[in-house]
Design an enzyme around this catalytic site. Sequence first.
Site, PDB file in Angstrom:
ATOM      1  N   HIS A 257      40.937  44.184  49.439  1.00 38.74           N
ATOM      2  CA  HIS A 257      40.202  44.653  50.568  1.00 38.74           C
ATOM      3  C   HIS A 257      39.761  44.244  52.082  1.00 38.74           C
ATOM      4  O   HIS A 257      39.779  44.420  53.017  1.00 38.74           O
ATOM      5  CB  HIS A 257      39.064  45.582  49.923  1.00 38.74           C
ATOM      6  CG  HIS A 257      39.298  46.631  49.035  1.00 38.74           C
ATOM      7  ND1 HIS A 257      38.711  47.849  49.204  1.00 38.74           N
ATOM      8  CD2 HIS A 257      40.084  46.763  48.133  1.00 38.74           C
ATOM      9  CE1 HIS A 257      39.118  48.866  48.541  1.00 38.74           C
ATOM     10  NE2 HIS A 257      39.972  48.207  47.682  1.00 38.74           N
ATOM     11  N   ASP A 258      39.729  42.855  51.393  1.00 35.38           N
ATOM     12  CA  ASP A 258      39.464  41.780  52.779  1.00 35.38           C
ATOM     13  C   ASP A 258      40.709  41.664  53.565  1.00 35.38           C
ATOM     14  O   ASP A 258      40.922  41.967  54.757  1.00 35.38           O
ATOM     15  CB  ASP A 258      38.859  40.490  52.328  1.00 35.38           C
ATOM     16  CG  ASP A 258      38.674  39.490  53.489  1.00 35.38           C
ATOM     17  OD1 ASP A 258      38.126  40.118  54.547  1.00 35.38           O
ATOM     18  OD2 ASP A 258      38.698  38.409  53.451  1.00 35.38           O
TER      19      ASP A 258
ATOM     20  N   VAL B 246      42.274  44.782  55.716  1.00 31.61           N
ATOM     21  CA  VAL B 246      41.767  44.931  56.951  1.00 31.61           C
ATOM     22  C   VAL B 246      41.218  43.957  57.694  1.00 31.61           C
ATOM     23  O   VAL B 246      40.614  42.822  57.250  1.00 31.61           O
ATOM     24  CB  VAL B 246      40.256  45.852  56.675  1.00 31.61           C
ATOM     25  CG1 VAL B 246      39.856  46.637  57.702  1.00 31.61           C
ATOM     26  CG2 VAL B 246      40.797  47.114  55.446  1.00 31.61           C
TER      27      VAL B 246
ATOM     28  N   ASP C 199      40.026  37.204  56.570  1.00 31.94           N
ATOM     29  CA  ASP C 199      39.158  36.651  57.430  1.00 31.94           C
ATOM     30  C   ASP C 199      37.428  36.955  56.927  1.00 31.94           C
ATOM     31  O   ASP C 199      36.709  36.671  57.671  1.00 31.94           O
ATOM     32  CB  ASP C 199      39.088  36.976  58.619  1.00 31.94           C
ATOM     33  CG  ASP C 199      38.851  38.481  58.977  1.00 31.94           C
ATOM     34  OD1 ASP C 199      38.595  39.242  58.041  1.00 31.94           O
ATOM     35  OD2 ASP C 199      38.724  38.891  60.204  1.00 31.94           O
TER      36      ASP C 199
ATOM     37  N   SER D 106      35.853  39.458  56.692  1.00 30.74           N
ATOM     38  CA  SER D 106      35.088  40.505  57.286  1.00 30.74           C
ATOM     39  C   SER D 106      34.661  41.463  56.415  1.00 30.74           C
ATOM     40  O   SER D 106      33.755  42.102  56.689  1.00 30.74           O
ATOM     41  CB  SER D 106      36.186  41.078  58.524  1.00 30.74           C
ATOM     42  OG  SER D 106      37.230  41.670  57.675  1.00 30.74           O
TER      43      SER D 106
ATOM     44  N   THR E 206      44.980  45.336  26.980  1.00 30.70           N
ATOM     45  CA  THR E 206      44.504  44.060  27.182  1.00 30.70           C
ATOM     46  C   THR E 206      43.464  44.010  28.542  1.00 30.70           C
ATOM     47  O   THR E 206      43.847  43.351  29.451  1.00 30.70           O
ATOM     48  CB  THR E 206      45.320  42.848  27.287  1.00 30.70           C
ATOM     49  OG1 THR E 206      46.386  43.138  28.545  1.00 30.70           O
ATOM     50  CG2 THR E 206      46.394  42.660  25.968  1.00 30.70           C
TER      51      THR E 206
END
Length: 331
Positions: free
Chosen positions: A74-75, A78, A82, A84, A254
């Site tokens: 998710h960093d 988008v 960095d 954000s 698992t």
Amino acid sequence: MEMKITVSCPTPNRCTLLILVLFSFAASPLHASLSFNFYASSCPTAELIVSNMVRSASSSDPTIPGKLLRLLFHDCFVEGCDASVLLQGNGTERSDPANTSLGGFSVIDSAKSVLEIFCPETVSCADIVALAARDAVVTAGGPAFEMPTGRRDGRISNAANVRSNIVDTSFTMIEMIRLFNSKGLSLDDLVTLSGAHTIGVAHCNAFSDRFQMDSKGNLTLIDTSLDKAYAKELMKKCPSGSSASKTVNNDPETSFAFDNQYYINLLGHKGLFQSDSVLVEDERTSARVEAFANDQETFFRSWRDSFLKLTTIGVKTDDEGEIRQSCSFAN
């Protein structure tokens, strides 16, 4: 900028692995300003500190590796890798509903706090997120490898940029290919990085639209690519009206081990999300799914290469961005 790499081999086996990673790195379009020994003089214990934090947190909460890996995705998707997604405040990425279920922030904050004591204003939050995700995979039994560092932290974090840049669980193959290609990732990277779903948990509302219960209480499959027995299990765990916070394991076999079971599940039509099932249904990706299901080492080798590409999407280096003192707020 030319990147100089020095290889130090504590053992022959480790040397062989490192050389393979270096060749893979050199052959990939990774950012030239990143380096494998970026903190060698400024903060030589940086990676050890992050690793210890991940291992400690995971020992008390087995869901941590999955959370840290999802946080990285998710960093990076988008604004690039960095950090954000860590910034707090109204209108930030973190405030968007698609990110409210993210976790692992406390691990990143704890690592940053310790690093600020030993190496103040030196190690970026972006590097901590990337290192923590790599170490999370190792902690869960996945492959270990060297990873370049030198990322800097971004100052821009806008919630409006989130939805159009992350994979929705209902995505079709065409939608996923388009998004991954926009990030410089190939079809092979798509299949490989989807293997992150071999760990972690999912909220019921992320897949509940694939089946429903009729007026007599019988299961009705909406998505016929889903194994009916598996769908019944999911329906029991996520009955109609389930709490929005209720979760199930991504991998029913698992759950907390980073292995190739995810691909075995796909062949058995037990992919939790629609975006999982399409990988085995589509002729462009089905052979790769089968290869990973049959050979875990093949998956691990591909994971290393694709993960390195993922962690260099849109990185900021040199004079770009900043080194935050707190990961939650810009300086």
